[in-house]
Write a protein that holds these residues in place. Structure first.
Motif, mmCIF file in Angstrom:
data_model
loop_
_atom_site.group_PDB
_atom_site.id
_atom_site.type_symbol
_atom_site.label_atom_id
_atom_site.label_comp_id
_atom_site.label_asym_id
_atom_site.label_seq_id
_atom_site.Cartn_x
_atom_site.Cartn_y
_atom_site.Cartn_z
ATOM 1 N N SER A 105 20.771 -7.166 18.222
ATOM 2 C CA SER A 105 19.658 -6.284 17.884
ATOM 3 C C SER A 105 20.062 -5.256 16.841
ATOM 4 O O SER A 105 21.022 -4.510 17.036
ATOM 5 C CB SER A 105 19.167 -5.558 19.138
ATOM 6 O OG SER A 105 18.234 -4.554 18.787
ATOM 7 N N ARG A 106 19.323 -5.185 15.755
ATOM 8 C CA ARG A 106 19.600 -4.168 14.731
ATOM 9 C C ARG A 106 19.526 -2.764 15.316
ATOM 10 O O ARG A 106 20.324 -1.889 14.965
ATOM 11 C CB ARG A 106 18.586 -4.286 13.588
ATOM 12 C CG ARG A 106 18.676 -5.544 12.775
ATOM 13 C CD ARG A 106 17.843 -5.417 11.496
ATOM 14 N NE ARG A 106 16.476 -5.066 11.777
ATOM 15 C CZ ARG A 106 15.507 -5.949 11.998
ATOM 16 N NH1 ARG A 106 15.779 -7.237 11.996
ATOM 17 N NH2 ARG A 106 14.269 -5.553 12.224
ATOM 18 N N ASP A 107 18.596 -2.558 16.216
ATOM 19 C CA ASP A 107 18.396 -1.233 16.802
ATOM 20 C C ASP A 107 19.548 -0.806 17.703
ATOM 21 O O ASP A 107 19.646 0.361 18.075
ATOM 22 C CB ASP A 107 17.089 -1.211 17.602
ATOM 23 C CG ASP A 107 15.871 -1.384 16.715
ATOM 24 O OD1 ASP A 107 14.827 -1.815 17.224
ATOM 25 O OD2 ASP A 107 15.982 -1.084 15.499
ATOM 26 N N GLY A 108 20.412 -1.726 18.061
ATOM 27 C CA GLY A 108 21.515 -1.410 18.956
ATOM 28 C C GLY A 108 22.736 -0.827 18.265
ATOM 29 O O GLY A 108 23.711 -0.506 18.927
#
Length: 122
Positions: A105-108
């Protein structure tokens, strides 16, 4: 301040190999979860591979069997070895670091490098 600097990009012929490096400074490298992503102009940034603090790896289907992610905690550097490259692998490759577990996940991820261009010619 945590900084990530990618290197190793360039032009390579289809079927060739390239190794990308991600030098990390400003933090405790061994505490980071490291990921590699890539982006083609006009498309979303996509996951390529990740490696946990303990060396557990995860790959996108497009990378599995051709790419190998690794890390050297002593050198505070992450690597992405890319073999059997295809023209569709052409993209800007980014490394990222996470204090938790970013996985795919990019958001991670908390920190990102500036990217390095990889161009695969047919």
């Amino acid at each position: 301040q945590v900084q990530l600097v990618e290197s190793g990009g360039g032009l390579v012929q289809a079927g060739g190999s390239q190794r990308l490096s991600c030098a990390v400074s400003g933090g405790v490298f061994s505490s980071f979860f490291i990921g590699w992503f890539r982006q083609v102009l006009g498309k979303e940034r996509e996951f390529v591979a990740s490696i946990s603090r303990h060396g557990n790896t995860n790959y996108a289907a497009t990378a599995k069997g051709r790419f190998i992610i690794s890390r050297d905690n002593d050198k505070t550097t992450g690597y992405l070895q890319m073999d059997s490259l295809k023209p569709e692998d052409t993209a800007v490759y980014y490394c990222a670091a996470s204090w938790t577990s970013g996985w795919a996940s990019r958001d991670g991820y908390d920190y990102w490098g500036q990217g390095t261009q990889v161009t695969v010619s047919s």
